[in-house]
Design a protein around this motif. Structure first.
Motif, PDB file in Angstrom:
ATOM      1  N   THR A  89       5.527  -7.048 -25.277  1.00  0.00           N
ATOM      2  CA  THR A  89       6.682  -6.999 -24.387  1.00  0.00           C
ATOM      3  C   THR A  89       7.913  -7.613 -25.042  1.00  0.00           C
ATOM      4  OG1 THR A  89       5.945  -9.054 -23.317  1.00  0.00           O
ATOM      5  CG2 THR A  89       5.360  -6.964 -22.239  1.00  0.00           C
ATOM      6  N   GLU A  90       7.879  -7.784 -26.363  1.00  0.00           N
ATOM      7  CA  GLU A  90       9.074  -8.194 -27.092  1.00  0.00           C
ATOM      8  C   GLU A  90      10.040  -7.010 -27.137  1.00  0.00           C
ATOM      9  OE1 GLU A  90       7.772 -11.940 -27.383  1.00  0.00           O
ATOM     10  OE2 GLU A  90       9.749 -11.213 -28.053  1.00  0.00           O
ATOM     11  N   THR A  91      11.312  -7.266 -26.891  1.00  0.00           N
ATOM     12  CA  THR A  91      12.273  -6.182 -26.735  1.00  0.00           C
ATOM     13  C   THR A  91      12.311  -5.245 -27.930  1.00  0.00           C
ATOM     14  OG1 THR A  91      13.676  -7.430 -25.216  1.00  0.00           O
ATOM     15  CG2 THR A  91      14.717  -5.635 -26.429  1.00  0.00           C
ATOM     16  N   GLU A  92      12.407  -5.783 -29.127  1.00  0.00           N
ATOM     17  CA  GLU A  92      12.550  -4.903 -30.295  1.00  0.00           C
ATOM     18  C   GLU A  92      11.311  -4.040 -30.495  1.00  0.00           C
ATOM     19  OE1 GLU A  92      15.396  -4.485 -31.671  1.00  0.00           O
ATOM     20  OE2 GLU A  92      16.321  -6.136 -30.563  1.00  0.00           O
ATOM     21  N   ALA A  93      10.147  -4.599 -30.202  1.00  0.00           N
ATOM     22  CA  ALA A  93       8.923  -3.807 -30.315  1.00  0.00           C
ATOM     23  C   ALA A  93       8.905  -2.689 -29.275  1.00  0.00           C
ATOM     24  CB  ALA A  93       7.702  -4.708 -30.141  1.00  0.00           C
ATOM     25  N   MET A  94       9.352  -2.976 -28.068  1.00  0.00           N
ATOM     26  CA  MET A  94       9.399  -1.949 -27.024  1.00  0.00           C
ATOM     27  C   MET A  94      10.409  -0.861 -27.371  1.00  0.00           C
ATOM     28  SD  MET A  94       8.893  -3.907 -23.368  1.00  0.00           S
ATOM     29  CE  MET A  94      10.362  -4.938 -23.487  1.00  0.00           C
ATOM     30  N   VAL A  95      11.567  -1.261 -27.903  1.00  0.00           N
ATOM     31  CA  VAL A  95      12.582  -0.274 -28.292  1.00  0.00           C
ATOM     32  C   VAL A  95      12.029   0.656 -29.368  1.00  0.00           C
ATOM     33  CG1 VAL A  95      14.808   0.002 -29.454  1.00  0.00           C
ATOM     34  CG2 VAL A  95      14.567  -1.668 -27.604  1.00  0.00           C
ATOM     35  N   ASP A  96      11.414   0.082 -30.386  1.00  0.00           N
ATOM     36  CA  ASP A  96      10.848   0.912 -31.449  1.00  0.00           C
ATOM     37  C   ASP A  96       9.753   1.834 -30.917  1.00  0.00           C
ATOM     38  OD1 ASP A  96      12.517  -0.166 -33.375  1.00  0.00           O
ATOM     39  OD2 ASP A  96      11.075  -1.702 -33.995  1.00  0.00           O
ATOM     40  N   ALA A  97       8.968   1.331 -29.967  1.00  0.00           N
ATOM     41  CA  ALA A  97       7.875   2.139 -29.418  1.00  0.00           C
ATOM     42  C   ALA A  97       8.382   3.287 -28.561  1.00  0.00           C
ATOM     43  CB  ALA A  97       6.937   1.255 -28.598  1.00  0.00           C
ATOM     44  N   PHE A  98       9.518   3.096 -27.888  1.00  0.00           N
ATOM     45  CA  PHE A  98      10.048   4.150 -27.017  1.00  0.00           C
ATOM     46  C   PHE A  98      10.417   5.399 -27.814  1.00  0.00           C
ATOM     47  CE2 PHE A  98      11.464   3.027 -22.512  1.00  0.00           C
ATOM     48  CZ  PHE A  98      11.125   4.257 -22.000  1.00  0.00           C
ATOM     49  N   LYS A  99      10.822   5.207 -29.052  1.00  0.00           N
ATOM     50  CA  LYS A  99      11.248   6.341 -29.867  1.00  0.00           C
ATOM     51  C   LYS A  99      10.059   7.241 -30.185  1.00  0.00           C
ATOM     52  CE  LYS A  99      14.926   3.650 -32.055  1.00  0.00           C
ATOM     53  NZ  LYS A  99      15.498   3.164 -33.342  1.00  0.00           N
ATOM     54  N   GLY A 100      10.110   8.433 -29.674  1.00  0.00           N
ATOM     55  CA  GLY A 100       9.070   9.408 -29.968  1.00  0.00           C
ATOM     56  C   GLY A 100       7.855   9.368 -29.058  1.00  0.00           C
ATOM     57  N   ILE A 101       7.834   8.490 -28.038  1.00  0.00           N
ATOM     58  CA  ILE A 101       6.665   8.478 -27.148  1.00  0.00           C
ATOM     59  C   ILE A 101       6.567   9.795 -26.394  1.00  0.00           C
ATOM     60  CG2 ILE A 101       6.613   5.976 -26.807  1.00  0.00           C
ATOM     61  CD1 ILE A 101       7.647   6.779 -23.857  1.00  0.00           C
ATOM     62  N   ARG A 102       5.359  10.105 -25.968  1.00  0.00           N
ATOM     63  CA  ARG A 102       5.092  11.304 -25.184  1.00  0.00           C
ATOM     64  C   ARG A 102       4.282  10.904 -23.957  1.00  0.00           C
ATOM     65  NH1 ARG A 102       6.076  15.666 -28.770  1.00  0.00           N
ATOM     66  NH2 ARG A 102       5.086  17.137 -27.358  1.00  0.00           N
ATOM     67  N   TYR A 103       4.523  11.582 -22.857  1.00  0.00           N
ATOM     68  CA  TYR A 103       3.761  11.351 -21.636  1.00  0.00           C
ATOM     69  C   TYR A 103       3.648  12.664 -20.887  1.00  0.00           C
ATOM     70  CZ  TYR A 103       7.788  11.864 -18.612  1.00  0.00           C
ATOM     71  OH  TYR A 103       8.849  12.398 -17.937  1.00  0.00           O
ATOM     72  N   GLN A 104       2.733  12.740 -19.934  1.00  0.00           N
ATOM     73  CA  GLN A 104       2.546  13.941 -19.116  1.00  0.00           C
ATOM     74  C   GLN A 104       3.410  13.857 -17.864  1.00  0.00           C
ATOM     75  OE1 GLN A 104       0.739  16.713 -19.501  1.00  0.00           O
ATOM     76  NE2 GLN A 104      -0.424  16.225 -21.358  1.00  0.00           N
ATOM     77  N   THR A 105       4.320  14.819 -17.681  1.00  0.00           N
ATOM     78  CA  THR A 105       5.173  14.804 -16.504  1.00  0.00           C
ATOM     79  C   THR A 105       4.404  15.178 -15.243  1.00  0.00           C
ATOM     80  OG1 THR A 105       7.087  15.843 -15.411  1.00  0.00           O
ATOM     81  CG2 THR A 105       5.924  17.160 -17.051  1.00  0.00           C
ATOM     82  N   GLY A 106       4.802  14.588 -14.122  1.00  0.00           N
ATOM     83  CA  GLY A 106       4.196  14.912 -12.839  1.00  0.00           C
ATOM     84  C   GLY A 106       4.427  16.347 -12.402  1.00  0.00           C
ATOM     85  N   TYR A 107       5.390  17.036 -13.021  1.00  0.00           N
ATOM     86  CA  TYR A 107       5.562  18.460 -12.736  1.00  0.00           C
ATOM     87  C   TYR A 107       4.339  19.266 -13.168  1.00  0.00           C
ATOM     88  CZ  TYR A 107      10.663  17.937 -11.991  1.00  0.00           C
ATOM     89  OH  TYR A 107      11.903  17.598 -11.524  1.00  0.00           O
ATOM     90  N   GLY A 108       3.570  18.738 -14.112  1.00  0.00           N
ATOM     91  CA  GLY A 108       2.426  19.477 -14.631  1.00  0.00           C
ATOM     92  C   GLY A 108       2.803  20.539 -15.634  1.00  0.00           C
ATOM     93  N   THR A 109       3.979  20.416 -16.229  1.00  0.00           N
ATOM     94  CA  THR A 109       4.451  21.426 -17.185  1.00  0.00           C
ATOM     95  C   THR A 109       4.184  21.013 -18.630  1.00  0.00           C
ATOM     96  OG1 THR A 109       6.636  20.400 -16.966  1.00  0.00           O
ATOM     97  CG2 THR A 109       6.223  22.388 -15.679  1.00  0.00           C
ATOM     98  N   GLY A 110       3.477  19.916 -18.837  1.00  0.00           N
ATOM     99  CA  GLY A 110       3.127  19.510 -20.190  1.00  0.00           C
ATOM    100  C   GLY A 110       3.723  18.173 -20.579  1.00  0.00           C
ATOM    101  N   ARG A 147       1.877   0.815 -23.963  1.00  0.00           N
ATOM    102  CA  ARG A 147       0.611   0.989 -24.681  1.00  0.00           C
ATOM    103  C   ARG A 147       0.857   1.114 -26.191  1.00  0.00           C
ATOM    104  NH1 ARG A 147      -0.169   5.008 -20.408  1.00  0.00           N
ATOM    105  NH2 ARG A 147      -1.259   3.983 -18.683  1.00  0.00           N
ATOM    106  N   LYS A 148       1.897   1.836 -26.545  1.00  0.00           N
ATOM    107  CA  LYS A 148       2.220   2.016 -27.959  1.00  0.00           C
ATOM    108  C   LYS A 148       2.760   0.721 -28.566  1.00  0.00           C
ATOM    109  CE  LYS A 148       5.274   4.663 -31.019  1.00  0.00           C
ATOM    110  NZ  LYS A 148       6.385   5.644 -31.058  1.00  0.00           N
ATOM    111  N   ALA A 149       3.595   0.009 -27.840  1.00  0.00           N
ATOM    112  CA  ALA A 149       4.220  -1.208 -28.370  1.00  0.00           C
ATOM    113  C   ALA A 149       3.223  -2.332 -28.552  1.00  0.00           C
ATOM    114  CB  ALA A 149       5.349  -1.666 -27.448  1.00  0.00           C
ATOM    115  N   ALA A 150       2.226  -2.405 -27.641  1.00  0.00           N
ATOM    116  CA  ALA A 150       1.268  -3.513 -27.638  1.00  0.00           C
ATOM    117  C   ALA A 150       1.990  -4.852 -27.593  1.00  0.00           C
ATOM    118  CB  ALA A 150       0.340  -3.449 -28.841  1.00  0.00           C
TER     119      ALA A 150
END
Length: 412
Positions: free
Chosen positions: A337-358, A332-335
């Protein structure tokens, strides 16, 4: 290939929870009719480590179904091509090439055993393709052998050793022995436990170690060797069938009587439940207290998992689920599927863990996620073991700082 700006923003928390509750109502066929899927190549040791990786794949499929039911990534569904490396690095590398060249996947993911994960990471580096590592715990993956194209989800051996050392340092035990499988993961876990415990407790002494072959422990001989060392505390890193055999022989021969035991992963249901009435009391462990987590996010995931698979999730289920959620957040952040764009987007992404701990963040510094682990004690209740007196240890609190990471990690 560019997605819409709406896709880049991603769904909010309410949509995430709705997707979890929806469970098995994904309609991938409808989505495929609307847009080409985003293909992920997933490689793992399914036949070599089924106790963890069967639930892992279920958790992966549940998350993928929920992402697709919520509209996919800008209307494009996720689609996964699974491959089994049978625990062999050479097979994993061969399969990675096939997935990229024949299956045309956008990125690689997965990995369980540390030496296999390192092989995939090196392949990603050489071929400049993104690899989202789910499970390999070796610290080398993100530090000494880290590279631009590799990111790792689970808390590493350093992180989990630090969590356990925090509790081990409170024990009166001064003489320690260690037992771990003889490959990268086991060696790394022992190294960090020794170093970190000595930092907190300079008075402790390590009196010996045992490194049985992975999956082929001679438990009787291992227990005898440990007993001869006369330790006051034992650090255990064995898992799966090795753990079961080690506990059985240790109980039979009285190895654990009057001794403190600190054990990595042993509180995970896939390893704790098979112990049954042989479960030892009072071990300090990292794990997953599934039955006692009652926050809304985890409860919804657990209910959806049970409805779809007729079973309760394991720790592997959460790892598979979270890996897909992290990849979706990155896309979603990369917008793109080019590799370099995906790599740059991975840095600093945040998601909600299934543990429910934030929220969990993938650090730009070293590509390590801040996903934590639960630390508690084992307890035999009736004929089954449980994890009790647990707390969630946030991974961000157990990671080294920028100066140390830069000293360990090659410069990109």
């Amino acid at each position: 290939m560019t997605f819409s700006q709406t896709a880049a923003r991603g769904p909010g928390r309410r949509l995430l929870l709705a997707g979890i509750a929806a469970g098995a109502i994904a309609r991938p066929a409808v989505l495929r009719a609307q847009a080409n899927p985003i293909r992920i190549g997933e490689i793992n040791s399914y036949t070599a480590q089924p106790a963890f990786l069967g639930p892992y794949r279920n958790g992966w499929l549940l998350a993928q179904e929920q992402v697709n039911a919520a509209g996919g990534i800008g209307g494009r569904p996720l689609e996964t091509v699974f491959r089994d490396d049978a625990g062999r690095p050479e097979d994993a590398v061969r399969l990675a090439g096939e997935l990229l060249n024949a299956e045309r996947v956008a990125l690689l993911a997965g990995g369980y055993l540390s030496h296999v994960g390192l092989a995939l990471a090196d392949f990603a580096r050489q071929n400049r393709r993104l690899y989202a590592a789910s499970e390999p715990l070796t610290d080398a993956l993100v530090w000494s052998k880290g590279n631009r194209y590799t990111f790792r989800l689970r808390p590493s051996t350093y992180m989990q050793a630090a969590m356990l050392v925090e509790e081990a340092a409170k024990l009166p035990a001064k003489r320690w022995a260690t037992v771990a499988p003889n490959y990268e993961y086991g060696q790394s876990a022992v190294k960090w436990f020794r170093e970190l415990l000595k930092e907190k407790r300079p008075d402790v002494e390590f009196v010996g170690e045992q490194f049985p072959a992975l999956g082929r422990i001679d438990a009787g001989s291992t227990v005898q060797a440990l007993e001869r060392m006369k330790p006051e505390g034992i650090f255990n890193v064995t898992f799966s069938t090795d753990l079961l055999n080690f506990v059985r022989q240790g109980n039979t021969r009285g190895l654990f009587d009057g001794r403190s035991v600190v054990s990595m992963l042993s509180g995970e249901p896939e390893y704790l439940e098979p112990l049954g009435e042989e479960c030892p009391d009072g071990w300090i462990v990292t794990g997953y207290p599934r039955d006692d987590l009652d926050n809304p996010t985890h409860t919804a995931l657990r209910d959806a998992y049970r409805a779809k698979f007729g079973d309760l999730p394991r720790c592997g289920s959460i790892v598979g689920y979270d890996t897909v959620q992290a990849i979706a957040a990155m896309l979603r952040k990369a917008a793109s599927t080019e590799t370099e764009a995906m790599v740059d987007a991975f840095k600093g992404i945040r998601y909600q863990t299934g543990y429910g701990t934030g929220e969990v963040e993938f650090r730009a510094l070293d590509h390590q996620a801040t996903l934590g682990a639960f630390v508690g004690r084992t307890k035999l209740e009736g004929r089954r073991g449980r994890m009790v007196d647990w707390r969630y240890a946030d991974g961000a609190s157990y990671l080294p700082g920028p100066e140390q990471v830069r000293a360990w990690r090659p410069q990109e």
